[in-house]
Scaffold this motif. Structure first.
Motif, PDB file in Angstrom:
ATOM      1  N   THR A 174      37.851  -3.608  35.561  1.00 40.32           N
ATOM      2  CA  THR A 174      36.404  -3.605  35.338  1.00 40.32           C
ATOM      3  C   THR A 174      36.096  -2.745  34.120  1.00 40.32           C
ATOM      4  OG1 THR A 174      36.108  -1.681  36.736  1.00 40.32           O
ATOM      5  CG2 THR A 174      35.764  -3.824  37.779  1.00 40.32           C
ATOM      6  N   VAL A 175      35.022  -3.101  33.459  1.00 39.88           N
ATOM      7  CA  VAL A 175      34.545  -2.247  32.378  1.00 39.88           C
ATOM      8  C   VAL A 175      33.026  -2.239  32.430  1.00 39.88           C
ATOM      9  CG1 VAL A 175      34.781  -4.178  30.779  1.00 39.88           C
ATOM     10  CG2 VAL A 175      34.432  -1.922  29.879  1.00 39.88           C
ATOM     11  N   ASN A 176      32.492  -1.035  32.315  1.00 40.16           N
ATOM     12  CA  ASN A 176      31.058  -0.861  32.448  1.00 40.16           C
ATOM     13  C   ASN A 176      30.577   0.050  31.345  1.00 40.16           C
ATOM     14  OD1 ASN A 176      28.703  -1.338  33.947  1.00 40.16           O
ATOM     15  ND2 ASN A 176      29.957  -1.222  35.812  1.00 40.16           N
ATOM     16  N   VAL A 177      29.780  -0.485  30.459  1.00 39.12           N
ATOM     17  CA  VAL A 177      29.342   0.318  29.316  1.00 39.12           C
ATOM     18  C   VAL A 177      27.882   0.697  29.499  1.00 39.12           C
ATOM     19  CG1 VAL A 177      29.088   0.400  26.821  1.00 39.12           C
ATOM     20  CG2 VAL A 177      30.980  -0.860  27.827  1.00 39.12           C
ATOM     21  N   SER A 178      27.584   1.959  29.359  1.00 40.39           N
ATOM     22  CA  SER A 178      26.198   2.417  29.445  1.00 40.39           C
ATOM     23  C   SER A 178      25.732   2.840  28.062  1.00 40.39           C
ATOM     24  CB  SER A 178      26.101   3.592  30.410  1.00 40.39           C
ATOM     25  OG  SER A 178      24.888   4.268  30.200  1.00 40.39           O
ATOM     26  N   PHE A 179      24.699   2.169  27.598  1.00 45.10           N
ATOM     27  CA  PHE A 179      24.177   2.489  26.274  1.00 45.10           C
ATOM     28  C   PHE A 179      23.493   3.854  26.270  1.00 45.10           C
ATOM     29  CE2 PHE A 179      20.607   2.099  23.191  1.00 45.10           C
ATOM     30  CZ  PHE A 179      21.392   2.187  22.054  1.00 45.10           C
ATOM     31  N   ASN A 180      22.761   4.134  27.334  1.00 44.83           N
ATOM     32  CA  ASN A 180      22.032   5.407  27.412  1.00 44.83           C
ATOM     33  C   ASN A 180      22.955   6.589  27.279  1.00 44.83           C
ATOM     34  OD1 ASN A 180      19.505   4.498  27.576  1.00 44.83           O
ATOM     35  ND2 ASN A 180      19.262   4.789  29.767  1.00 44.83           N
ATOM     36  N   GLU A 181      24.113   6.491  27.946  1.00 52.02           N
ATOM     37  CA  GLU A 181      25.011   7.642  27.963  1.00 52.02           C
ATOM     38  C   GLU A 181      26.111   7.503  26.934  1.00 52.02           C
ATOM     39  OE1 GLU A 181      26.230   8.919  31.947  1.00 52.02           O
ATOM     40  OE2 GLU A 181      24.806   7.458  32.674  1.00 52.02           O
ATOM     41  N   GLN A 182      26.144   6.392  26.191  1.00 47.81           N
ATOM     42  CA  GLN A 182      27.184   6.129  25.207  1.00 47.81           C
ATOM     43  C   GLN A 182      28.546   6.230  25.884  1.00 47.81           C
ATOM     44  OE1 GLN A 182      26.205   6.170  21.363  1.00 47.81           O
ATOM     45  NE2 GLN A 182      24.498   5.406  22.533  1.00 47.81           N
ATOM     46  N   ARG A 183      28.648   5.644  27.046  1.00 42.27           N
ATOM     47  CA  ARG A 183      29.859   5.839  27.826  1.00 42.27           C
ATOM     48  C   ARG A 183      30.382   4.517  28.333  1.00 42.27           C
ATOM     49  NH1 ARG A 183      30.260   9.376  33.284  1.00 42.27           N
ATOM     50  NH2 ARG A 183      28.270   8.466  33.813  1.00 42.27           N
ATOM     51  N   ALA A 184      31.705   4.403  28.395  1.00 42.10           N
ATOM     52  CA  ALA A 184      32.328   3.226  28.987  1.00 42.10           C
ATOM     53  C   ALA A 184      33.175   3.673  30.164  1.00 42.10           C
ATOM     54  CB  ALA A 184      33.202   2.507  27.958  1.00 42.10           C
ATOM     55  N   ALA A 185      32.910   3.103  31.337  1.00 44.03           N
ATOM     56  CA  ALA A 185      33.737   3.372  32.508  1.00 44.03           C
ATOM     57  C   ALA A 185      34.718   2.214  32.640  1.00 44.03           C
ATOM     58  CB  ALA A 185      32.867   3.499  33.756  1.00 44.03           C
ATOM     59  N   ILE A 186      35.994   2.520  32.539  1.00 43.40           N
ATOM     60  CA  ILE A 186      37.006   1.464  32.508  1.00 43.40           C
ATOM     61  C   ILE A 186      38.015   1.688  33.629  1.00 43.40           C
ATOM     62  CG2 ILE A 186      38.797   0.349  31.113  1.00 43.40           C
ATOM     63  CD1 ILE A 186      37.306   1.470  28.659  1.00 43.40           C
ATOM     64  N   LYS A 187      38.356   0.578  34.308  1.00 45.94           N
ATOM     65  CA  LYS A 187      39.372   0.641  35.346  1.00 45.94           C
ATOM     66  C   LYS A 187      40.447  -0.358  34.975  1.00 45.94           C
ATOM     67  CE  LYS A 187      39.799  -0.037  40.336  1.00 45.94           C
ATOM     68  NZ  LYS A 187      39.085  -0.510  41.527  1.00 45.94           N
ATOM     69  N   TRP A 188      41.703   0.060  35.024  1.00 46.97           N
ATOM     70  CA  TRP A 188      42.759  -0.862  34.608  1.00 46.97           C
ATOM     71  C   TRP A 188      44.012  -0.669  35.454  1.00 46.97           C
ATOM     72  CZ3 TRP A 188      41.595   3.656  32.235  1.00 46.97           C
ATOM     73  CH2 TRP A 188      42.639   4.524  31.959  1.00 46.97           C
ATOM     74  N   LYS A 189      44.911  -1.654  35.322  1.00 45.08           N
ATOM     75  CA  LYS A 189      46.150  -1.659  36.083  1.00 45.08           C
ATOM     76  C   LYS A 189      47.225  -1.035  35.205  1.00 45.08           C
ATOM     77  CE  LYS A 189      48.383  -4.972  39.155  1.00 45.08           C
ATOM     78  NZ  LYS A 189      48.405  -6.393  39.506  1.00 45.08           N
ATOM     79  N   GLU A 230      50.404  -0.982  35.337  1.00 40.57           N
ATOM     80  CA  GLU A 230      51.614  -1.765  35.049  1.00 40.57           C
ATOM     81  C   GLU A 230      51.404  -2.704  33.870  1.00 40.57           C
ATOM     82  OE1 GLU A 230      52.168  -3.873  38.623  1.00 40.57           O
ATOM     83  OE2 GLU A 230      52.471  -2.065  39.832  1.00 40.57           O
ATOM     84  N   THR A 231      50.190  -3.244  33.755  1.00 41.00           N
ATOM     85  CA  THR A 231      49.957  -4.305  32.780  1.00 41.00           C
ATOM     86  C   THR A 231      49.529  -3.773  31.423  1.00 41.00           C
ATOM     87  OG1 THR A 231      48.980  -5.328  34.704  1.00 41.00           O
ATOM     88  CG2 THR A 231      49.015  -6.628  32.684  1.00 41.00           C
ATOM     89  N   VAL A 232      48.717  -2.754  31.426  1.00 37.07           N
ATOM     90  CA  VAL A 232      48.144  -2.301  30.168  1.00 37.07           C
ATOM     91  C   VAL A 232      48.115  -0.783  30.170  1.00 37.07           C
ATOM     92  CG1 VAL A 232      45.734  -2.325  30.935  1.00 37.07           C
ATOM     93  CG2 VAL A 232      46.266  -2.740  28.535  1.00 37.07           C
ATOM     94  N   CYS A 233      48.228  -0.178  28.994  1.00 34.83           N
ATOM     95  CA  CYS A 233      48.110   1.270  28.941  1.00 34.83           C
ATOM     96  C   CYS A 233      46.857   1.651  28.146  1.00 34.83           C
ATOM     97  CB  CYS A 233      49.350   1.927  28.368  1.00 34.83           C
ATOM     98  SG  CYS A 233      49.987   1.129  26.912  1.00 34.83           S
ATOM     99  N   LEU A 234      46.423   2.852  28.364  1.00 38.94           N
ATOM    100  CA  LEU A 234      45.145   3.302  27.817  1.00 38.94           C
ATOM    101  C   LEU A 234      45.107   3.203  26.292  1.00 38.94           C
ATOM    102  CD1 LEU A 234      42.384   4.449  28.376  1.00 38.94           C
ATOM    103  CD2 LEU A 234      43.339   6.729  28.397  1.00 38.94           C
ATOM    104  N   SER A 235      46.241   3.466  25.670  1.00 37.29           N
ATOM    105  CA  SER A 235      46.243   3.446  24.198  1.00 37.29           C
ATOM    106  C   SER A 235      45.865   2.059  23.676  1.00 37.29           C
ATOM    107  CB  SER A 235      47.610   3.856  23.668  1.00 37.29           C
ATOM    108  OG  SER A 235      48.591   2.945  24.119  1.00 37.29           O
ATOM    109  N   VAL A 236      46.271   1.004  24.417  1.00 36.79           N
ATOM    110  CA  VAL A 236      45.929  -0.355  24.003  1.00 36.79           C
ATOM    111  C   VAL A 236      44.415  -0.554  24.073  1.00 36.79           C
ATOM    112  CG1 VAL A 236      46.206  -2.797  24.576  1.00 36.79           C
ATOM    113  CG2 VAL A 236      48.155  -1.236  24.729  1.00 36.79           C
ATOM    114  N   ILE A 237      43.822  -0.031  25.136  1.00 35.56           N
ATOM    115  CA  ILE A 237      42.375  -0.169  25.307  1.00 35.56           C
ATOM    116  C   ILE A 237      41.644   0.599  24.201  1.00 35.56           C
ATOM    117  CG2 ILE A 237      40.441   0.312  26.854  1.00 35.56           C
ATOM    118  CD1 ILE A 237      42.465   0.067  29.177  1.00 35.56           C
TER     119      ILE A 237
END
Lengths: 62, 842
Positions: B129-144, B146-153
């Protein structure tokens, strides 16, 4: 008039459900950003990656 | 601001900046040939369109900012470092294969960015899931994991032209989120219950008129009691807590009669329900609570909105740095040494770090190799980059320009200069005097009076009138409390302020300090900062003085062609001129000095006079003398000097208008600037300002204000930049320009998002009408209470009429306040509106 003894409690159950649903929505940050949500319906939902192509004359590293 | 498009000017498809040199960077997107200002913008646009997200360009309401040139960087791998991750990444409780984190996204400018980010990141494999809030300039990201690492995101976010940093929630932000959620829950419960109880009340009122069996009446009353109880016990809690606090401090506030009325009406209704005698007021109780909570919620939202931008200077700092793994003795070899990207918190004093071009400098330190121009705008508000070379000191939070720097770390963490500025800011804030509001004082008096009156009424009807009237005593007392409920009085000010705030927001003005409305009336002096406030913070060409036979037009053309290879702010001065028929070859850039290139087989140099004059005369001692005061640059060829250019920071279009308007209204105007080049005096004379202080340090600025204030002046300041913050806090009313760094925004009383100085005139006008509306509201509330309280005490107003009267009274107050938001404006303000509109359109 006796029906109100059944109908009003049913209405109260729905009220409780409504409040529970509202609490759920608040806790799931549904009300945190009221600006983006209002405009998001204007954007297309369906996105098919790769349907359009871009070519760069100098490099095509992709 | 709308992009000005000159007929033959090409603007970048992505960021909207003018493309200086024709067809250097272009790409075919969706079958159309588009131009870009730099390869980074082209890469981002290509990424966006390749993913089928090209509708982003249709929806965005503003052009993107120019893309950071370091789109591809090797520091992303650091985001996979487990120790680094422990600080902000959390593992999912239910399924340990999933992890989530919050990222601070920089560069978002409208909600189209939210859409773009969500769509693009969501399409990455492994992202749950990815949830971006414009007000807070923030992205809440949930990932697996095994499949992807944070640096890729993170790299993906960078490909779109945004930058991502770990989102560190400070306590303030946390408490804001909690406060918002709690207020929403209370409001929701009150709203839903109010509707239910309202329906039951209709049944009861209809029953009272038509006749209803006691059995059904009591049943409906019990149900009403059941529904109203959560409103009183849960939703109305803040009123009871506020009333208790007020009572303990012996400063009864607006909350006290509200709490007493809610409490008494509810308990009386409960008693009536249990005993089956008297009236119930569950509908009044819930409605009253809901309306008051709604007002408070709207107020709170406005407050949070203005404070959403990060409240800490440290957020300017990057989270990663590149450190040399071994300190090599050979300084010349530094830039080829072994380096490693590590989190900033692991950097210690004595380490040696590498700062690439375009990066934010992560630590305080001294340059040991390399030279570059460093932009200190975030700290000083001055947009002109400073040239720094070996031995110079650089400060964390400033932005490295076009060179590569190696820095010996001299301070980290709490010892950074940026932290000491933070301390200065908080000190200045604490010194701010709290002006007690007249309304509060009056409310205390009013509340006490109402309580005394209701007690008196109860005693009178019970013991003096006696007999059959004694039964009515309690209900008459309640009438007094309900009818006199200072609802109208307590809504009078916040409703007007909210409406005026909304109105101002449509003009791009944010008011963060409610006392502004009152204080602005007392202002006698207006102090302006120069750079970025009266001026645009952009350079322009003021004069051209050719020395040789070449015409000035030709000189500008040659300069333009040369400067098109530079990213320095000076280059933008010439970007509006096309170097037609000028062929430039072999361009070399000397950081901090200028650049040289071959134009039509002749070598030219443009830049600092000593640099340019060395081309024709190697004896530096007799470098050319500039023809006048101000900022001059020289263009030369091997035969001698060719042309002098005088540069000037251009004045905002509406600066003259505002200054003359203020002087027309007998305000004293001052110019206080940190710039010591003499431009401040020139500007002050041009605008006919009353006073001018140039070359002032922040401390001197503060002293200047204190001197003004000790003479009895009330000072309003228009400022920009972080070194203004202590000064902004010192002023009676502070206004920050929209391009002020994020911190200045948070601490100013007002923020001009539109960048139009004439908005200040609107602010002053609106403040005047707001005060008028507040006075009307208070007058109405007082008159209403003076009229109905005696009537209620005489027992002439039954409680249900009292409740209706109270609701109508507060409605009048709200509707009157809404006039500020809508159309009921004087001709003067609408004339100003249109002038601002024109300013925006041009």
């Amino acid at each position: 008039m006796n029906s109100i003894y059944i109908l009003i409690p049913i209405a109260l159950i729905f009220t409780a459900i409504a409040i529970r649903a509202f609490f759920w929505a608040v806790d799931n940050n549904q009300y945190d950003d009221l600006d983006a949500a209002g405009q998001s319906i204007l954007f297309d939902d369906e996105v098919v990656p790769g349907t359009t192509s871009a070519k760069t004359p100098e490099d095509s590293s992709d | 601001m709308l992009q000005k498009t000159v007929a033959d000017e090409v603007v970048c498809f992505h960021c909207g900046l003018p493309v200086a040199s024709g067809e250097r960077f272009c790409a075919e997107l969706n079958g159309v040939q588009n131009h870009f200002c730099c390869p980074a913008c082209r890469a981002v646009a290509t990424t966006i369109v390749d993913c089928g997200l090209s509708s982003f360009y249709q929806f965005q309401t503003q052009s993107m900012r120019a893309v950071n040139q370091n789109v591809h960087d090797d520091t992303f791998s650091l985001f996979d470092d487990l120790e680094f991750q422990t600080r902000f990444v959390s593992v999912d409780d239910d399924d340990s294969r999933y992890v989530s984190c919050d990222l601070l996204i920089e560069g978002m400018h409208c909600t189209a960015c939210v859409w773009l980010l969500e769509k693009y990141i969501d399409a990455l494999p492994g992202v749950e899931t990815v949830n971006v809030s414009f007000n807070e300039q923030r992205a809440a990201i949930k990932w697996k994991t095994e499949t992807v690492c944070l640096s890729v995101i993170v790299a993906a976010i960078n490909r779109l032209g945004y930058t991502a940093e770990p989102f560190t929630t400070d306590l303030l932000q946390d408490s804001r989120i909690r406060e918002n959620h709690l207020a929403l829950r209370r409001l929701g419960v009150a709203g839903i219950a109010m509707m239910q109880v309202g329906m039951f009340a209709i049944a009861l009122h209809a029953g009272a008129l038509q006749g209803i069996e006691v059995e059904y009446r009591d049943f409906i009353r019990w149900i009403s009691l059941l529904v109203a109880a959560p409103v009183v016990l849960y939703s109305a809690q803040p009123f009871f807590i506020g009333a208790w606090r007020g009572a303990v401090l012996k400063k009864p506030g607006m909350d006290l009669p509200v709490a007493i009325a809610i409490g008494l009406a509810f308990s009386a209704s409960c008693r009536a329900t249990v005993s089956g005698e008297g009236d119930v007021y569950f509908d009044s109780v819930t409605m009253f609570t809901f309306l008051l909570l709604l007002g408070r919620y709207l107020e709170m939202r406005a407050r949070h909105y203005s404070g959403r931008i990060s409240s800490n200077l440290s957020s300017l700092l990057p989270s990663t740095a590149i450190r040399f793994t071994s300190l090599s003795a050979n300084a010349a070899m530094e830039q080829h040494g072994e380096t490693q990207a590590i989190p900033v918190y692991q950097i210690a004093v004595g380490d040696r770090v590498l700062v690439k071009s375009g990066q934010v400098i992560p630590v305080d330190g001294t340059i040991v190799s390399g030279e570059s121009s460093v932009n200190e705008a975030q700290l000083t508000g001055e947009f002109m980059p400073k040239f720094k070379a070996v031995g110079d000191v650089v400060v964390a939070g400033t932005v490295n320009g076009d060179g590569v720097l190696t820095i010996d770390v001299s301070a980290v963490g709490k010892n950074l200069q940026i932290e000491s500025i933070n301390t200065l800011i908080s000190k200045a804030q604490n010194r701010k005097p709290r002006i007690a509001q007249i309304a509060d004082q009056f409310a205390g008096f009013f509340v006490t009076a109402v309580l005394a009156f209701s007690l008196f009424t109860y005693i009178f009807w019970t013991y003096v009138a006696g007999g059959e009237h004694a039964d009515r005593a309690f209900w008459i007392m309640l009438s007094v409390l309900v009818v006199s409920c200072p609802c109208a009085l307590s809504l009078a000010t916040p409703a007007a302020l909210t409406a005026a705030g909304n109105r101002l927001r449509t003009h791009g003005v944010l008011v963060t300090e409610p006392q502004v409305w009152e204080k602005i009336k007392t202002i006698t002096d207006v102090v302006f900062d120069k750079t970025g406030t009266l001026t645009k913070g952009e350079l322009s060409l003021l004069a051209t003085k050719p020395i040789g036979p070449i015409s000035s037009e030709r000189c500008v053309e040659i300069a333009s062609a040369l400067e098109s290879f530079s990213n320095h702010p000076i280059a933008s001065v010439f970007s509006s001129v096309k170097g037609a028929g000028v062929d430039v070859k072999n361009v070399t850039i000397c950081t901090g000095e200028g650049l040289q290139g071959t134009v039509n087989d002749e070598l030219y140099r443009i830049g600092r006079s000593d640099y340019a004059s060395r081309l024709y005369d190697h004896n530096v001692a007799v470098s050319a003398i500039a023809p006048g005061l101000g900022q001059w640059i020289l263009m030369s060829n091997s035969k001698g000097p060719v042309c002098w250019f005088q540069l000037q920071d251009s004045l905002r279009d509406d600066a003259q208008e505002l200054v003359s308007m203020l002087q027309g209204r007998n305000y004293k105007t001052h110019l206080v600037s940190g710039d010591s080049s003499g431009e401040a005096q020139l500007l002050s004379e041009k605008l006919e300002m009353d006073n001018c202080v140039a070359g002032a340090s922040p401390q001197e600025k503060v002293d200047y204000f204190r001197a003004l204030q000790s003479e009895g002046a009330k000072v309003m300041i228009l400022g920009d930049g972080i070194n203004d913050i202590p000064v902004l806090a010192e002023a009676d009313v502070s206004i920050a320009m929209s391009n002020a760094s994020s911190l200045a925004k948070t601490h100013a009383d007002c923020i001009l998002l539109s960048g139009n100085l004439t908005s200040v005139a609107i602010l002053m006008q609106l403040a005047k009408s707001t005060r008028k509306i507040i006075k009307q509201n208070i007058a109405w509330a007082v008159a209403y209470n003076l009229l109905v309280i005696p009537l209620a005490m005489l027992g002439l107003i039954p409680p249900y009429i009292a409740a209706v009267g109270m609701s109508l009274s507060s409605l009048v107050v709200i509707l009157n306040a809404l006039r500020l938001q809508g159309f009921g404006n004087t001709d003067q303000s609408s004339a100003m509106q249109s002038s601002v509109l024109q300013g925006q359109l041009s």
